[in-house]
Design an enzyme around this catalytic site. Structure first.
Site, mmCIF file in Angstrom:
data_model
loop_
_atom_site.group_PDB
_atom_site.id
_atom_site.type_symbol
_atom_site.label_atom_id
_atom_site.label_comp_id
_atom_site.label_asym_id
_atom_site.label_seq_id
_atom_site.Cartn_x
_atom_site.Cartn_y
_atom_site.Cartn_z
ATOM 1 N N CYS A 5 0.738 -1.083 0.125
ATOM 2 C CA CYS A 5 -0.143 -0.073 0.030
ATOM 3 C C CYS A 5 0.877 1.203 -0.088
ATOM 4 C CB CYS A 5 -0.625 -0.053 1.186
ATOM 5 S SG CYS A 5 -1.844 1.463 1.238
ATOM 6 N N LYS B 234 -0.074 -9.592 -2.257
ATOM 7 C CA LYS B 234 -0.122 -8.538 -3.222
ATOM 8 C C LYS B 234 1.057 -7.432 -3.421
ATOM 9 C CE LYS B 234 -3.843 -5.268 -4.526
ATOM 10 N NZ LYS B 234 -5.144 -4.625 -4.379
ATOM 11 N N THR C 11 -1.660 -0.402 -6.649
ATOM 12 C CA THR C 11 -1.757 0.952 -7.410
ATOM 13 C C THR C 11 -0.299 1.566 -7.627
ATOM 14 O OG1 THR C 11 -1.752 2.095 -5.053
ATOM 15 C CG2 THR C 11 -4.024 1.572 -6.258
ATOM 16 N N GLY D 259 -7.150 -1.780 -13.506
ATOM 17 C CA GLY D 259 -8.037 -1.136 -14.458
ATOM 18 C C GLY D 259 -8.940 -1.906 -15.374
#
Lengths: 258, 324
Positions: free
Chosen positions: B142, B176, B204, B255
């Site tokens: 993150c 992740k 992201t 996306g």
């Protein structure tokens, strides 16, 4: 908790009109929404079909006439600019009804509306549902004030301020509120409904603290999802962050940390 | 909910099931952590039980208030967010969220994050006894919290956290990964070696936006994580690189708006796909992706996901470092 299933619906623009140099009204029909949406609630509007701009835009409901819903808006960016170019027959994807509503079952209260600029939008709809005693609206100039034809029966209860003095009293709407409070024989019975720029809401909040008044405000934060998922639109309250889209947009004034 | 399920089952022969990390998933479509709310936010739009799995918003040991506002900003083909892992903490999750999700008949993947290895281990241990939990997704990537990217910055730290979690729980682990890692593939390799059963690619990318008139960053925390279609080509490239190098299942994310986007990932080698930011703009996105995959398989005579996964043909194409 939820009374009505939210859906995403394609609607057809019935009217899109510039009503003042700064304000526009767009209208469309939706029987389902017209019969379920309540004052203070909003719709997530996709202004294009191709995700450009990427996010939807939240708009509160300005007026409901039978199956027709109206949105009051001003051009603030790409989304509202695109919206302003829509013509009768164009399609929009709208999702809702979203968010909570204004309280509408107050007994023995003097209902005072305080709206700043386009923040006046939900109160015309609220006026369709409850008796309003004072309708106060402020804007930078006359160009951002609702015209008499839009205000209708509330006109006789209206007071206006503009920052440039081009209409009504010159100054801020809080001055009108101060006036209303002074004139009122039972100021404790006043119940405020507030929506507008952050600075205005802060000023109103200070006054309510000073006079011991109660009321509620609809907050206007930038949103992404509109359903409480992304946590992008939170507002600070006395009980921590709350999502303005799902737990709001209406909060009790005294709970908001503005 | 059931009505949608019944409708699309009509006359369908193809099999969308997936096996990953010792688990069988009914289809390859899931939702990305943090984009699907914390409970029933999307219940009016999505039949939860139709999803292959639900990946929860990140849960941390202690409640987190998240970052100050503004936290989001729209960008071309996407958005920046700096929510800062706002969540009510593991105690609340165990008390309220597990019972909520246990009623939904699909796999529950719980995304966890910590500031230290001990945090991750504590979370993994706490969730270990719950049979309602199918797998854990380790958020070591993150960009919006202090130390959020640290575990993903160095392969040895990534190894340490995955290994420690592996020892702390019997649940399959999905790590992740961040595209911000200096050496992405080295981190991926470390996670696989440490026992990660699958990888999620990608989280992201760190970005920013500026208000020129106000001379201010658009986000209170200056940086935010960029998501949406803007990052899809990058996500796809990482899925390709992982699958080329390692025999590990991958959840492709970044996306995905449509079934075609999802199939790009699957053809490239992803076992599953997660729909993320698309949920914000189209609440039915995950359902539309699933229906679109079913339709594509039906129309193209694809009878199982094995027949399409990793079928990318690269003969005659050569990887080059893009110049200019």
């Amino acid at each position: 908790m939820k009374t009505m299933k939210m859906i995403d619906e394609v609607v057809t623009v019935a009217r899109n009109e510039r009503i003042t140099p700064h304000l526009y009204v767009i209208a469309f029909e939706s029987e389902r929404l017209a019969h379920s949406i309540q004052p203070g609630q909003f719709l997530q509007v996709a202004v294009t079909e191709d995700y450009d701009p990427f996010l939807r835009r939240p708009f509160t409901i300005y007026r409901v006439l039978r199956n027709r819903l109206e949105i009051l808006y001003e051009i603030v960016g790409q989304g509202s600019e695109i919206l302003s170019r829509k013509v009768r027959g164009d399609r929009l994807k709208v999702m809702g009804p979203l968010g909570n509503t204004f309280s509408m079952r107050m007994k023995n209260r003097i209902h005072v509306i305080v709206g700043g600029g386009v923040g006046i939008a939900p109160f015309i709809f609220l006026g369709q549902k409850i008796k309003i005693d004072h309708f106060l609206m402020g804007a930078r100039s006359k160009k951002g004030l609702l015209p008499k034809s839009e205000i209708g029966a509330l006109w006789s209860k209206s007071r206006f301020t503009t920052e440039d003095g081009s209409y009504g009293r010159r100054g801020f709407i809080t001055e009108c509120l101060e006036e209303v409070i002074k004139e009122c024989r039972h100021p404790r019975r006043i119940y405020l409904y507030v929506c507008g720029p952050r600075a205005m809401m802060r000023a109103v909040r200070e006054m309510t603290d000073r006079h011991g008044l109660e009321g509620e405000a609809s907050v206007d934060e930038r949103m992404a999802c509109g359903v409480g998922a992304c946590l992008g639109c939170v507002v600070e309250t006395t009980n921590g962050y709350k999502t303005s889209c799902r737990e709001g947009t209406v909060f009790r004034l005294r709970d908001l940390i503005l | 909910m059931t009505r949608v399920a019944a409708k699309s089952r009509k006359g369908k022969a193809e099999d969308l099931t997936i096996r990953m990390g010792g688990l069988a998933f009914k289809n390859p479509v899931t939702v990305a952590s943090g984009t699907f709310g914390t409970s029933d936010e999307y219940a009016d739009y999505v039949d939860f039980e139709k999803l292959g799995a639900i990946i929860t918003k990140t849960v941390t040991r202690k409640p987190r208030q998240g970052n100050v506002m503004p936290r989001i900003y729209e960008t071309p083909s996407g958005m920046l967010n700096s929510i800062g892992l706002q969540n009510k903490g593991i105690d609340e999750f165990v008390e309220h969220k597990i019972p909520f999700f246990s009623r939904i008949k699909t796999h529950l993947i719980v995304n966890i994050a910590g500031e230290t290895v001990e945090d991750f281990v504590a979370l993994a241990k706490r969730l270990d006894p719950f049979r309602e939990v199918s797998a854990l997704e380790l958020n070591i990537s993150c960009p919006n919290v202090k130390k959020g990217l640290e575990f993903c910055a160095k392969p040895e730290l990534a190894f340490e956290v995955v290994r420690a979690c592996k020892e702390a729980t019997r649940h399959p682990l999905i790590t992740k990964l961040s595209p911000e890692a200096h050496d992405f593939l080295a981190v991926a390799e470390a996670c696989v070696k440490a026992g990660s059963d699958a990888l999620t690619a990608i989280n992201t990318l760190k970005g920013m936006a500026v208000d020129v008139d106000g001379r201010r960053p658009r986000l209170a925390s200056i940086f935010g994580g960029l998501s949406g279609p803007a990052i899809r080509p990058i996500a796809l490239r990482y899925v390709y690189e992982i699958r080329k190098r390692f025999d590990v299942p991958v959840i492709g994310t970044g996306g995905i708006m449509t079934a075609y986007d999802a199939l790009e990932f699957i053809v490239t080698g992803a076992h599953m796909v997660s729909v993320g930011t698309a949920n914000f703009v189209n609440p039915r996105a995950s359902m539309e992706v699933l229906e679109g995959i079913e339709k594509y398989c039906l129309e193209h005579g694809i009878r199982s996901m094995d027949e399409i996964r990793g079928t990318l043909k690269v003969e005659g194409r050569k990887e080059e470092v893009p110049a200019g």
